[in-house]
Every structure is written in structure tokens, then in C-alpha cells.
Design a protein around this motif. Sequence first.
Motif, short mmCIF file in Angstrom:
data_model
loop_
_atom_site.label_atom_id
_atom_site.label_comp_id
_atom_site.label_asym_id
_atom_site.label_seq_id
_atom_site.Cartn_x
_atom_site.Cartn_y
_atom_site.Cartn_z
N PRO A 1 -37.60 -34.46 104.68
CA PRO A 1 -37.31 -34.14 103.28
C PRO A 1 -37.77 -32.74 102.87
O PRO A 1 -37.21 -32.14 101.96
CB PRO A 1 -38.08 -35.23 102.51
N PHE A 2 -38.80 -32.23 103.56
CA PHE A 2 -39.32 -30.89 103.25
C PHE A 2 -38.35 -29.79 103.65
O PHE A 2 -38.52 -28.62 103.29
CB PHE A 2 -40.68 -30.68 103.94
N THR A 3 -37.30 -30.14 104.41
CA THR A 3 -36.20 -29.20 104.71
C THR A 3 -34.88 -29.75 104.20
O THR A 3 -33.81 -29.26 104.59
CB THR A 3 -36.10 -28.93 106.22
N ASP A 4 -34.95 -30.78 103.36
CA ASP A 4 -33.75 -31.49 102.88
C ASP A 4 -32.91 -32.04 104.02
O ASP A 4 -31.69 -32.18 103.90
CB ASP A 4 -32.89 -30.56 102.00
N TRP A 5 -33.58 -32.34 105.15
CA TRP A 5 -32.92 -32.88 106.33
C TRP A 5 -31.79 -31.97 106.79
O TRP A 5 -30.83 -32.42 107.42
CB TRP A 5 -32.38 -34.29 106.08
N GLY A 6 -31.90 -30.67 106.48
CA GLY A 6 -30.84 -29.74 106.85
C GLY A 6 -31.11 -29.07 108.18
O GLY A 6 -30.59 -29.49 109.22
N SER A 7 -31.90 -28.02 108.16
CA SER A 7 -32.23 -27.29 109.39
C SER A 7 -33.68 -27.55 109.75
O SER A 7 -34.49 -27.98 108.92
CB SER A 7 -31.99 -25.79 109.20
N ILE A 8 -34.03 -27.24 111.01
CA ILE A 8 -35.39 -27.48 111.48
C ILE A 8 -36.32 -26.33 111.10
O ILE A 8 -35.86 -25.22 110.81
CB ILE A 8 -35.42 -27.66 113.01
N ILE A 9 -37.62 -26.61 111.08
CA ILE A 9 -38.64 -25.56 111.11
C ILE A 9 -39.01 -25.41 112.57
O ILE A 9 -39.56 -26.34 113.17
CB ILE A 9 -39.86 -25.93 110.27
N PRO A 10 -38.69 -24.28 113.21
CA PRO A 10 -38.86 -24.17 114.66
C PRO A 10 -40.32 -24.27 115.10
O PRO A 10 -41.23 -23.75 114.44
CB PRO A 10 -38.29 -22.78 114.97
N MET A 11 -40.50 -24.95 116.22
CA MET A 11 -41.78 -24.99 116.91
C MET A 11 -41.76 -23.90 117.98
O MET A 11 -40.72 -23.28 118.25
CB MET A 11 -42.02 -26.37 117.52
N THR A 12 -42.89 -23.63 118.60
CA THR A 12 -42.95 -22.59 119.62
C THR A 12 -43.33 -23.21 120.97
O THR A 12 -44.00 -24.24 121.03
CB THR A 12 -43.99 -21.51 119.27
N ASN A 13 -42.87 -22.57 122.04
CA ASN A 13 -43.26 -22.98 123.39
C ASN A 13 -43.73 -21.74 124.15
O ASN A 13 -43.84 -20.65 123.57
CB ASN A 13 -42.12 -23.70 124.11
N THR A 14 -44.00 -21.87 125.43
CA THR A 14 -44.45 -20.74 126.23
C THR A 14 -43.59 -20.64 127.48
O THR A 14 -42.90 -21.60 127.86
CB THR A 14 -45.93 -20.90 126.65
N THR A 15 -43.65 -19.47 128.11
CA THR A 15 -42.89 -19.30 129.36
C THR A 15 -43.44 -20.21 130.44
O THR A 15 -42.67 -20.69 131.29
CB THR A 15 -42.98 -17.84 129.82
N LEU A 16 -44.74 -20.47 130.45
CA LEU A 16 -45.32 -21.37 131.46
C LEU A 16 -44.91 -22.80 131.20
O LEU A 16 -44.64 -23.56 132.13
CB LEU A 16 -46.85 -21.25 131.45
N ASN A 17 -44.86 -23.21 129.91
CA ASN A 17 -44.53 -24.59 129.57
C ASN A 17 -43.41 -24.63 128.52
O ASN A 17 -43.67 -24.83 127.32
CB ASN A 17 -45.77 -25.32 129.05
N PRO A 18 -42.16 -24.46 128.97
CA PRO A 18 -41.04 -24.46 128.03
C PRO A 18 -40.75 -25.83 127.41
O PRO A 18 -40.00 -25.92 126.44
CB PRO A 18 -39.86 -24.00 128.89
N HIS A 19 -41.37 -26.89 127.95
CA HIS A 19 -41.12 -28.24 127.42
C HIS A 19 -42.20 -28.70 126.43
O HIS A 19 -42.08 -29.79 125.86
CB HIS A 19 -41.05 -29.25 128.57
N ILE A 20 -43.23 -27.91 126.23
CA ILE A 20 -44.31 -28.26 125.30
C ILE A 20 -44.14 -27.42 124.04
O ILE A 20 -44.17 -26.19 124.10
CB ILE A 20 -45.70 -28.00 125.93
N TRP A 21 -43.99 -28.09 122.89
CA TRP A 21 -43.69 -27.42 121.62
C TRP A 21 -44.84 -27.62 120.64
O TRP A 21 -45.38 -28.73 120.52
CB TRP A 21 -42.40 -27.97 121.04
N THR A 22 -45.17 -26.57 119.90
CA THR A 22 -46.32 -26.60 119.00
C THR A 22 -45.96 -25.96 117.66
O THR A 22 -45.19 -25.00 117.61
CB THR A 22 -47.51 -25.81 119.61
N ILE A 23 -46.56 -26.51 116.59
CA ILE A 23 -46.40 -25.90 115.27
C ILE A 23 -47.62 -26.23 114.41
O ILE A 23 -48.19 -27.33 114.53
CB ILE A 23 -45.11 -26.40 114.56
N ASP A 24 -48.05 -25.29 113.60
CA ASP A 24 -49.03 -25.53 112.55
C ASP A 24 -48.27 -25.65 111.23
O ASP A 24 -47.50 -24.73 110.86
CB ASP A 24 -50.04 -24.37 112.45
N HIS A 25 -48.47 -26.77 110.54
CA HIS A 25 -47.68 -26.98 109.32
C HIS A 25 -48.50 -27.78 108.31
O HIS A 25 -49.29 -28.66 108.67
CB HIS A 25 -46.38 -27.73 109.63
#
Length: 363
Positions: A274-298
Motif C-alpha cells: 500500500p505504501f507504493t499503491d501496489w504499483g511499482s516496487i521500491i528497489p532493493m540492492t544486491n552485490t556482484t558477489l551475491n546477486p541473489h541476496i537483496w537488501t533494503i533499509d526502509h
Amino acid sequence: MKNLIKNILLLGSVVLMLAACKKDETRVVAKSDATAPALTATYENLVLNEADAAAEAIMFKWSKADYGYSAAISYTVEVAKKDSNFVNAKSVSAGANSQLVLTVGAFNSLLNQLNLVGFAQNDVEVRVKSEIGGGVAPVYSKSIPLVVSPYLDKPAYQTLYLVGDGTFGQWDNNKATPVFRDPANAFVFTFTGNFSNGAFKFLGKLGQWYPSWGSNGSGGVMFREKDADPDPANFPITSGYHKVTLNLRSNTYTDVPYDASGKTTYASIGIIGPFTDWGSIIPMTNTTLNPHIWTIDHTFDSDTEMKFRIAEGWSVNWGPANDGTASDVYGVGGNGGGNFKVKAGSYTIIFNDMTAEYVFIKK
């Protein structure tokens, strides 16, 4: 005149009656040097095991306090860390009884409230407080020492962190990598991801070198509780994908190779709700070493719902494994499904798109 004399005589009688009542009154005063109870315990050294939670752990007994007269006395058993002068002591009421029996589970819960070290020896003190109320100060028994080894009802850590040259953040403990937790066992911390050839150890707090867990040099785990304790050796790791696991209850560590060859690498994953009106995502970040691990501070300004989703649309998204886990702050999600329920507050959120593991770390 006759009425005046009558009134004077009547008033005199009342005064005499009040005086007689006052003479008949008996005041009971507690001794200023009341005798305190004397406390004993059935054991001086206790190792508590969760499997025995319903069994009797310890009995405290005490002699009756003496206030100089018969009084209704209530007793409370207090437990505190050694040399704390019973500041922040935890207590259990015993009522008018002169003994208190605690089961393993009840005593362990009481000890856990003192923030003792789990699965290790701790020095505590116990005393009994005697009270009669009415403004009379309580009296205390002499304290008795106990050595206790409690088990943890739950870990003291929201998550653990990996630090070392085998990880993305290298040896910068402010950039240590958060790990995930096993929803079936809160004491099991796991990380499934890519490593560089090198070594690492586990940290209990971001940016701090203790508490930490590393190798004891002979295949086991060594725990460092405080700064003055010896620093454990590092766990070696080879380059590639691994699932590493640390069990704080059994104090064991495992390292198993992980096959990530069939896993999709996504261009972008984020949080949506609801904080994005279910429209677009707030992107998380990953690293070149671990492209499958995503992180965000929110920061969520109010209680809300959310999911993890790829940027392109709803064809790939993750929610809770079931409605019963929607409010869990860690666990393993599932493709599609319902929505996570998140309490208002600031979080670091980590998500693994290979395993659907997630953790919400409250700041």
C-alpha cells in the motif's frame, strides 16, 4: 438552670466513656529489629535442560520472620546477578508459604529475564523478602549464591552477521553480511550464497567484534562473549556457493556446497505494498558477489502489508508461506500467495531469491 446542670452532667459522662475506651485500647507495634528469615536451597549448582522443563528444579525454604507478634506475612523470592545488590532482580511470590518449588521451565524463564549467558555457568544470588504491610519496612534474608546454567528460551539476537575476506564486506564489521534464521528452530542461523576463497566468522552485532563465533581449531565452535575473551579462529571457506549453518543451541557449524546453477538471476527485486499503491516496487540492492541476496533499509510509517516482487510485474513475486506466517519477522516465503504483515517502524530487510528466506531486522 436545671437543664444546664443536666447537660453538664451528660457531657461529663461522655468524656469519661471516651477516656475509658482510650485506656482499653491496645496498640500492636512491630519490632524495629524484626528477625529476618533464614534461606536455604536444595542445590548450589544447576544445569537446566529444556527436555526436563516440567520436572522440579529447585526448592527454596526459609524460617518464618519474627516481627514480635503474630502477623500475616507474605514472602517473595528474589534472584539477581552476583554483586548487583539486587538491582533489576526478578522475583516470584510465595504468598504466606515458607517454601517455593520451581520447575526447570519456570526457573529457566526467571533466569532468562536476567539476560544471563545461555548454556554456560552464571553466578547469581537469591534472597527472600518478608513483608507485613502497614507501612512496616520489609526485611530480607541473607543472600545465598547459586551457579546456574540456563538454556535460552530464544536467542538474544535478531540475526547474526558474516565478516571476513570470504564475504562481500571483507573484514569491515560495519559491512558484515546479515544471515537468515530457520523458522523451525530459532537457534539455527543460515546463509546460502556465494563466497570468495578465504575465511569468515559470525558476529552477534553489526560493527562490533563480540559476541562472535568461530572455529575452536578442532572442528568445533568457539564463542567469544565479551571483548576480554580470546578471539576464536576463522571458519575457512572456498570460492563458490555454500550453505553455512550455525546452531547456537548445540554449538555446531556446518558447511555444505550449494548448486545455484539452475537459479534465475533477476535484474531487480524490491518491496511493494500500500505504501507504493501496489504499483511499482521500491528497489532493493544486491552485490556482484551475491546477486541473489537483496537488501533494503526502509521505514514503514504505519502497520502495513507487503510482498517481494520483480520490477517487471506480477509474474514473479513472493509472499508468506501461509497465513499463519504472515506476521513472522523471519522465515521462508513462497511464490505468489498472500501478503506479509509488517508493524510500523524502521527495518533492514533481507531476501534470498534462491531459497525465499527473509528476515526483517528492527532498528
